[in-house]
Design a protein around this motif. Structure first.
Motif, PDB file in Angstrom:
ATOM      1  N   UNK A   1      64.115  20.772  48.273  1.00  0.00           N
ATOM      2  CA  UNK A   1      62.927  21.596  48.463  1.00  0.00           C
ATOM      3  C   UNK A   1      62.478  21.484  49.921  1.00  0.00           C
ATOM      4  N   UNK A   2      61.777  22.504  50.399  1.00  0.00           N
ATOM      5  CA  UNK A   2      61.309  22.528  51.785  1.00  0.00           C
ATOM      6  C   UNK A   2      60.107  21.595  51.964  1.00  0.00           C
ATOM      7  N   UNK A   3      59.779  21.284  53.219  1.00  0.00           N
ATOM      8  CA  UNK A   3      58.650  20.401  53.489  1.00  0.00           C
ATOM      9  C   UNK A   3      57.337  20.971  52.944  1.00  0.00           C
ATOM     10  N   UNK A   4      57.011  22.264  53.177  1.00  0.00           N
ATOM     11  CA  UNK A   4      55.754  22.793  52.619  1.00  0.00           C
ATOM     12  C   UNK A   4      55.695  22.685  51.090  1.00  0.00           C
ATOM     13  N   UNK A   5      56.810  22.947  50.423  1.00  0.00           N
ATOM     14  CA  UNK A   5      56.846  22.833  48.964  1.00  0.00           C
ATOM     15  C   UNK A   5      56.724  21.366  48.556  1.00  0.00           C
ATOM     16  N   UNK A   6      57.375  20.466  49.301  1.00  0.00           N
ATOM     17  CA  UNK A   6      57.266  19.035  49.015  1.00  0.00           C
ATOM     18  C   UNK A   6      55.825  18.557  49.198  1.00  0.00           C
ATOM     19  N   UNK A   7      55.121  19.123  50.163  1.00  0.00           N
ATOM     20  CA  UNK A   7      53.710  18.768  50.374  1.00  0.00           C
ATOM     21  C   UNK A   7      52.859  19.250  49.200  1.00  0.00           C
ATOM     22  N   UNK A   8      53.112  20.462  48.730  1.00  0.00           N
ATOM     23  CA  UNK A   8      52.410  20.976  47.542  1.00  0.00           C
ATOM     24  C   UNK A   8      52.707  20.089  46.338  1.00  0.00           C
ATOM     25  N   UNK A   9      53.977  19.727  46.178  1.00  0.00           N
ATOM     26  CA  UNK A   9      54.387  18.852  45.078  1.00  0.00           C
ATOM     27  C   UNK A   9      53.632  17.527  45.135  1.00  0.00           C
ATOM     28  N   UNK A  10      53.582  16.927  46.307  1.00  0.00           N
ATOM     29  CA  UNK A  10      52.906  15.641  46.467  1.00  0.00           C
ATOM     30  C   UNK A  10      51.404  15.766  46.199  1.00  0.00           C
ATOM     31  N   UNK A  11      50.771  16.793  46.748  1.00  0.00           N
ATOM     32  CA  UNK A  11      49.325  16.965  46.547  1.00  0.00           C
ATOM     33  C   UNK A  11      48.998  17.190  45.067  1.00  0.00           C
ATOM     34  N   UNK A  12      49.870  17.922  44.372  1.00  0.00           N
ATOM     35  CA  UNK A  12      49.669  18.122  42.930  1.00  0.00           C
ATOM     36  C   UNK A  12      49.826  16.805  42.182  1.00  0.00           C
ATOM     37  N   UNK A  13      50.860  16.016  42.544  1.00  0.00           N
ATOM     38  CA  UNK A  13      51.049  14.704  41.909  1.00  0.00           C
ATOM     39  C   UNK A  13      49.857  13.799  42.168  1.00  0.00           C
ATOM     40  N   UNK A  14      49.399  13.779  43.404  1.00  0.00           N
ATOM     41  CA  UNK A  14      48.277  12.911  43.763  1.00  0.00           C
ATOM     42  C   UNK A  14      46.993  13.371  43.073  1.00  0.00           C
ATOM     43  N   UNK A  15      46.792  14.671  43.002  1.00  0.00           N
ATOM     44  CA  UNK A  15      45.582  15.206  42.381  1.00  0.00           C
ATOM     45  C   UNK A  15      45.546  15.020  40.873  1.00  0.00           C
ATOM     46  N   UNK A  16      46.683  15.214  40.237  1.00  0.00           N
ATOM     47  CA  UNK A  16      46.738  15.113  38.777  1.00  0.00           C
ATOM     48  C   UNK A  16      46.980  13.684  38.292  1.00  0.00           C
ATOM     49  N   UNK A  17      47.578  12.871  39.148  1.00  0.00           N
ATOM     50  CA  UNK A  17      47.867  11.492  38.758  1.00  0.00           C
ATOM     51  C   UNK A  17      48.856  11.447  37.609  1.00  0.00           C
ATOM     52  N   UNK A  18      48.696  10.426  36.775  1.00  0.00           N
ATOM     53  CA  UNK A  18      49.629  10.213  35.659  1.00  0.00           C
ATOM     54  C   UNK A  18      49.562  11.340  34.628  1.00  0.00           C
TER      55      UNK A  18
END
Length: 150
Positions: A86-103
């Motif tokens: 995945x591209x960096x912008x998509x990876x950033x979206x992925x990370x922010x979603x993981x961080x925001x939603x947590x477990x």
């Protein structure tokens, strides 16, 4: 050949490893900054936030996964093409979603064939089990190259 999707325990193991690495990195930066006189708090905050925000998206987009992913033998790919990172912008979206939603984001992993988490749906990514350990080899070669430069 049918892909093997990463299991929930492997994903949790990778997250724990990455969390520990982030703590160590932030502590290391803090200790380095302590060796200088009068480092403003905003510099410490900016560096901590940058490490937190950049670590996961950088490794995921350039190497297909973080160090935690590597040692868990899993990797992140595009849902539409399992051979493409995945591209960096998509990876950033992925990370922010993981961080925001947590477990909570992992609740859907057991409920679908491709074991997609909520953040995977948002980023159109998939986490695959990497049986041959190629990601581990790539990340270890980076460390070895950097060691030779010293």
């Amino acid at each position: 050949m049918q892909p093997t999707y990463a299991t929930l325990p492997d994903r949790v193991k990778a997250a724990v490893i990455d969390g520990l690495l982030l703590i160590v990195a932030m502590y290391g930066i803090s200790e380095i900054l302590n060796s200088f006189n009068n480092v403003p708090n905003y510099v410490r905050i900016i560096l901590a936030v940058l490490i937190f925000l950049i670590y996961d998206p950088f490794f995921t987009s350039f190497y297909g996964g973080t160090i935690g992913h590597s040692y868990s033998n899993i990797e992140v790919k595009k849902l539409s093409d399992y051979n493409t990172k995945i591209s960096f912008p998509i990876a950033l979206v992925l990370f922010l979603a993981k961080a925001g939603l947590g477990w909570l984001s992992l609740l859907t992993v057991a409920g679908n064939e491709k074991k997609l988490a909520i953040h995977d749906y948002l980023a159109q990514s998939v986490v695959l089990s990497n049986e041959d350990g190629q990601l581990v080899i790539e990340l270890k070669s980076i460390v070895q190259v950097n060691d030779k430069d010293r």
